[in-house]
Design a protein around this motif. Structure first.
Motif, PDB file in Angstrom:
ATOM      1  N   PHE A 227       0.854  -1.206   0.000  1.00 54.15           N
ATOM      2  CA  PHE A 227       0.000   0.000   0.000  1.00 54.15           C
ATOM      3  C   PHE A 227       0.884   1.249   0.000  1.00 54.15           C
ATOM      4  CE2 PHE A 227      -1.772   3.430   2.643  1.00 54.15           C
ATOM      5  CZ  PHE A 227      -2.880   3.775   1.887  1.00 54.15           C
ATOM      6  N   ALA A 228       1.885   1.242   0.873  1.00 52.19           N
ATOM      7  CA  ALA A 228       2.775   2.397   0.955  1.00 52.19           C
ATOM      8  C   ALA A 228       3.547   2.568  -0.348  1.00 52.19           C
ATOM      9  CB  ALA A 228       3.743   2.243   2.137  1.00 52.19           C
ATOM     10  N   ASN A 229       4.189   1.490  -0.781  1.00 49.92           N
ATOM     11  CA  ASN A 229       5.121   1.580  -1.911  1.00 49.92           C
ATOM     12  C   ASN A 229       4.427   1.719  -3.263  1.00 49.92           C
ATOM     13  OD1 ASN A 229       7.066  -0.249  -3.954  1.00 49.92           O
ATOM     14  ND2 ASN A 229       8.120   1.240  -2.675  1.00 49.92           N
ATOM     15  N   ALA A 230       3.313   1.011  -3.430  1.00 48.02           N
ATOM     16  CA  ALA A 230       2.695   0.938  -4.761  1.00 48.02           C
ATOM     17  C   ALA A 230       1.437   1.787  -4.882  1.00 48.02           C
ATOM     18  CB  ALA A 230       2.368  -0.527  -5.098  1.00 48.02           C
ATOM     19  N   THR A 231       0.959   2.341  -3.770  1.00 48.55           N
ATOM     20  CA  THR A 231      -0.242   3.186  -3.835  1.00 48.55           C
ATOM     21  C   THR A 231       0.064   4.604  -3.337  1.00 48.55           C
ATOM     22  OG1 THR A 231      -1.655   1.234  -3.541  1.00 48.55           O
ATOM     23  CG2 THR A 231      -2.645   3.374  -3.107  1.00 48.55           C
TER      24      THR A 231
ATOM     25  N   ARG B 264      -7.684   3.133   9.553  1.00 49.80           N
ATOM     26  CA  ARG B 264      -6.958   1.937  10.029  1.00 49.80           C
ATOM     27  C   ARG B 264      -6.410   2.150  11.441  1.00 49.80           C
ATOM     28  NH1 ARG B 264      -3.860  -1.437   6.961  1.00 49.80           N
ATOM     29  NH2 ARG B 264      -3.160  -2.236   8.982  1.00 49.80           N
ATOM     30  N   LEU B 265      -6.169   3.410  11.794  1.00 44.52           N
ATOM     31  CA  LEU B 265      -5.535   3.695  13.083  1.00 44.52           C
ATOM     32  C   LEU B 265      -6.544   3.873  14.220  1.00 44.52           C
ATOM     33  CD1 LEU B 265      -2.758   6.209  11.927  1.00 44.52           C
ATOM     34  CD2 LEU B 265      -2.449   3.811  12.601  1.00 44.52           C
ATOM     35  N   GLN B 266      -7.804   3.611  13.947  1.00 38.37           N
ATOM     36  CA  GLN B 266      -8.800   3.848  15.009  1.00 38.37           C
ATOM     37  C   GLN B 266      -8.587   2.914  16.199  1.00 38.37           C
ATOM     38  OE1 GLN B 266     -10.805   6.585  15.108  1.00 38.37           O
ATOM     39  NE2 GLN B 266      -9.492   6.978  13.338  1.00 38.37           N
ATOM     40  N   GLU B 267      -8.036   1.725  15.953  1.00 37.26           N
ATOM     41  CA  GLU B 267      -7.889   0.780  17.062  1.00 37.26           C
ATOM     42  C   GLU B 267      -6.445   0.577  17.504  1.00 37.26           C
ATOM     43  OE1 GLU B 267     -10.022  -2.734  16.084  1.00 37.26           O
ATOM     44  OE2 GLU B 267     -11.923  -1.646  15.973  1.00 37.26           O
ATOM     45  N   ASN B 268      -5.514   1.039  16.716  1.00 34.81           N
ATOM     46  CA  ASN B 268      -4.092   0.857  17.051  1.00 34.81           C
ATOM     47  C   ASN B 268      -3.341   2.153  16.801  1.00 34.81           C
ATOM     48  OD1 ASN B 268      -3.918  -2.095  17.627  1.00 34.81           O
ATOM     49  ND2 ASN B 268      -4.647  -2.231  15.526  1.00 34.81           N
ATOM     50  N   ASP B 269      -2.218   2.283  17.499  1.00 33.22           N
ATOM     51  CA  ASP B 269      -1.408   3.494  17.301  1.00 33.22           C
ATOM     52  C   ASP B 269      -0.637   3.459  15.988  1.00 33.22           C
ATOM     53  OD1 ASP B 269      -2.283   4.516  19.654  1.00 33.22           O
ATOM     54  OD2 ASP B 269      -0.514   3.956  20.817  1.00 33.22           O
ATOM     55  N   PHE B 270      -0.367   2.235  15.511  1.00 33.77           N
ATOM     56  CA  PHE B 270       0.448   2.086  14.293  1.00 33.77           C
ATOM     57  C   PHE B 270      -0.247   1.129  13.334  1.00 33.77           C
ATOM     58  CE2 PHE B 270       3.342   2.617  17.934  1.00 33.77           C
ATOM     59  CZ  PHE B 270       3.892   3.843  17.603  1.00 33.77           C
ATOM     60  N   LEU B 271       0.082   1.208  12.063  1.00 31.67           N
ATOM     61  CA  LEU B 271      -0.434   0.205  11.132  1.00 31.67           C
ATOM     62  C   LEU B 271       0.095  -1.168  11.533  1.00 31.67           C
ATOM     63  CD1 LEU B 271      -0.303   1.975   7.654  1.00 31.67           C
ATOM     64  CD2 LEU B 271      -2.223   1.692   9.206  1.00 31.67           C
ATOM     65  N   GLY B 272       1.269  -1.188  12.147  1.00 32.41           N
ATOM     66  CA  GLY B 272       1.831  -2.450  12.628  1.00 32.41           C
ATOM     67  C   GLY B 272       1.166  -2.956  13.904  1.00 32.41           C
ATOM     68  N   GLY B 273       0.211  -2.226  14.450  1.00 28.86           N
ATOM     69  CA  GLY B 273      -0.447  -2.644  15.691  1.00 28.86           C
ATOM     70  C   GLY B 273       0.117  -1.867  16.867  1.00 28.86           C
ATOM     71  N   ASP B 274       0.539  -2.610  17.914  1.00 31.14           N
ATOM     72  CA  ASP B 274       1.112  -1.933  19.091  1.00 31.14           C
ATOM     73  C   ASP B 274       2.512  -1.415  18.792  1.00 31.14           C
ATOM     74  OD1 ASP B 274      -1.117  -2.557  20.488  1.00 31.14           O
ATOM     75  OD2 ASP B 274      -0.287  -4.378  21.376  1.00 31.14           O
ATOM     76  N   HIS B 275       3.203  -2.079  17.876  1.00 33.10           N
ATOM     77  CA  HIS B 275       4.578  -1.683  17.511  1.00 33.10           C
ATOM     78  C   HIS B 275       4.558  -1.161  16.082  1.00 33.10           C
ATOM     79  CE1 HIS B 275       8.885  -1.901  16.676  1.00 33.10           C
ATOM     80  NE2 HIS B 275       9.085  -2.043  17.981  1.00 33.10           N
ATOM     81  N   TYR B 276       5.383  -0.156  15.832  1.00 29.02           N
ATOM     82  CA  TYR B 276       5.429   0.367  14.468  1.00 29.02           C
ATOM     83  C   TYR B 276       6.000  -0.670  13.504  1.00 29.02           C
ATOM     84  CZ  TYR B 276      10.068   1.500  16.302  1.00 29.02           C
ATOM     85  OH  TYR B 276      11.305   1.436  16.920  1.00 29.02           O
ATOM     86  N   SER B 277       5.618  -0.507  12.260  1.00 28.46           N
ATOM     87  CA  SER B 277       6.050  -1.416  11.195  1.00 28.46           C
ATOM     88  C   SER B 277       6.899  -0.656  10.179  1.00 28.46           C
ATOM     89  CB  SER B 277       4.818  -1.980  10.483  1.00 28.46           C
ATOM     90  OG  SER B 277       4.123  -0.903   9.871  1.00 28.46           O
ATOM     91  N   ALA B 278       7.437  -1.393   9.224  1.00 28.35           N
ATOM     92  CA  ALA B 278       8.169  -0.750   8.120  1.00 28.35           C
ATOM     93  C   ALA B 278       7.245   0.222   7.384  1.00 28.35           C
ATOM     94  CB  ALA B 278       8.711  -1.808   7.163  1.00 28.35           C
ATOM     95  N   THR B 279       5.974  -0.142   7.273  1.00 29.25           N
ATOM     96  CA  THR B 279       5.021   0.739   6.579  1.00 29.25           C
ATOM     97  C   THR B 279       4.869   2.064   7.302  1.00 29.25           C
ATOM     98  OG1 THR B 279       3.818  -1.153   5.726  1.00 29.25           O
ATOM     99  CG2 THR B 279       2.634   0.944   5.772  1.00 29.25           C
ATOM    100  N   ASP B 280       4.802   2.017   8.630  1.00 27.07           N
ATOM    101  CA  ASP B 280       4.698   3.270   9.387  1.00 27.07           C
ATOM    102  C   ASP B 280       5.901   4.166   9.093  1.00 27.07           C
ATOM    103  OD1 ASP B 280       2.241   2.778  10.987  1.00 27.07           O
ATOM    104  OD2 ASP B 280       3.393   1.086  11.727  1.00 27.07           O
ATOM    105  N   ILE B 281       7.065   3.551   8.959  1.00 31.61           N
ATOM    106  CA  ILE B 281       8.280   4.312   8.646  1.00 31.61           C
ATOM    107  C   ILE B 281       8.212   4.858   7.214  1.00 31.61           C
ATOM    108  CG2 ILE B 281      10.786   4.081   8.294  1.00 31.61           C
ATOM    109  CD1 ILE B 281      10.666   2.014  10.699  1.00 31.61           C
ATOM    110  N   MET B 282       7.780   4.032   6.272  1.00 32.30           N
ATOM    111  CA  MET B 282       7.685   4.483   4.875  1.00 32.30           C
ATOM    112  C   MET B 282       6.717   5.662   4.748  1.00 32.30           C
ATOM    113  SD  MET B 282       7.487   0.618   3.334  1.00 32.30           S
ATOM    114  CE  MET B 282       7.593   0.856   1.566  1.00 32.30           C
ATOM    115  N   LEU B 283       5.554   5.537   5.397  1.00 32.44           N
ATOM    116  CA  LEU B 283       4.558   6.616   5.301  1.00 32.44           C
ATOM    117  C   LEU B 283       5.082   7.906   5.922  1.00 32.44           C
ATOM    118  CD1 LEU B 283       1.249   4.666   6.091  1.00 32.44           C
ATOM    119  CD2 LEU B 283       2.052   5.464   3.861  1.00 32.44           C
ATOM    120  N   THR B 284       5.869   7.769   6.989  1.00 30.81           N
ATOM    121  CA  THR B 284       6.422   8.972   7.626  1.00 30.81           C
ATOM    122  C   THR B 284       7.408   9.663   6.680  1.00 30.81           C
ATOM    123  OG1 THR B 284       6.131   7.949   9.789  1.00 30.81           O
ATOM    124  CG2 THR B 284       7.608   9.850   9.687  1.00 30.81           C
TER     125      THR B 284
END
Ligand SMILES: N[C@@H](CCC(=O)N[C@@H](CS)C(=O)NCC(=O)O)C(=O)O
Length: 205
Positions: free
Chosen positions: A91-95, A137-157
């Motif tokens: 989603f991050a890379n291709a959209t 997507r963030l309504q239930e979690n702080d990060f797309l990765g859930g409780d811990h940030y993911s590579a996607t959270d870093i890419m989007l930032t």
């Protein structure tokens, strides 16, 4: 040791942050100083990552390669959660990334100001609809990765830093803004930005 070819402020910044997060030593090389960079990356695009003799291209593929090599909270071993993490990276890379690429492309066009403004605003609308998906997507979690940030959270930032380069209104929800602020303040993120301003060198994780 890894060698990462980058352009300042480009998507390759996310690759560097993830390398730091994973604890790797990396030499970063500004592609503008590399003659015949197209022999390394045929499209001329960054990131390009050298892992000994292997040259890896395409940001999403590089992320997945790095994440699969070791255990990390950024990449669950649960098959469904891992599939979601890969979907998010795509989603991050291709959209999201291509939506921003349109802004850069339109800005580079030699067209009249009114046409450019209309095109930029249309591109911004589609970016805003993608950030709205992120906010939902963030309504239930702080990060797309859930409780811990993911590579996607870093890419989007990293992509969100491109807002400043364009005269458009990019609308970010509150939970998205919190995520971006958290990731921006990571030591790995700050170090990656600082590294890009220095000459090619080896940086410890
Ligand atoms: N599909 C490629 C596209 C990467 C891409 O568009 N990179 C941009 C920077 S964000 C780039 O290198 N553009 C050419 C340039 O900077 O000269 C990938 O995901 O790695």
């Amino acid at each position: 040791m890894y060698q990462l070819y980058y352009s300042p402020n480009a998507c390759s910044l996310a690759t560097q942050v993830v390398l730091h997060e994973l604890g790797h030593k990396v030499e970063i090389i500004d592609k503008r100083g590399v003659t015949n960079f197209n022999e390394i990356s045929a499209t001329g695009a960054v990131p390009a990552l050298k892992d000994n003799d292997a040259v890896l291209l395409e940001g999403a593929a590089i992320m997945i390669y790095l994440l699969e090599k070791q255990t990390t909270p950024m990449f669950s071993s649960n098959p469904i959660e891992r599939a979601q993490a890969i979907e998010d990276i795509m989603f991050a890379n291709a959209t999201m990334h291509p939506a921003y690429s349109k802004l850069f492309f339109i800005s580079s066009l030699d067209i009249d100001d009114t046409a450019k403004k209309i095109a930029l605003n249309a591109a911004a609308d589609s970016i805003n609809s993608l950030w709205n998906i992120v906010e939902q997507r963030l309504q239930e979690n702080d990060f797309l990765g859930g409780d811990h940030y993911s590579a996607t959270d870093i890419m989007l930032t990293v992509y969100s830093r491109w807002n400043q380069f364009h005269p458009v209104d990019i609308l970010l929800g509150e939970r998205t803004r919190n995520l971006l602020e958290h990731i921006s303040n990571l030591a790995s993120f700050q170090r990656a930005i600082a590294n890009e301003t220095k000459q090619s060198a080896i940086y410890e994780a």
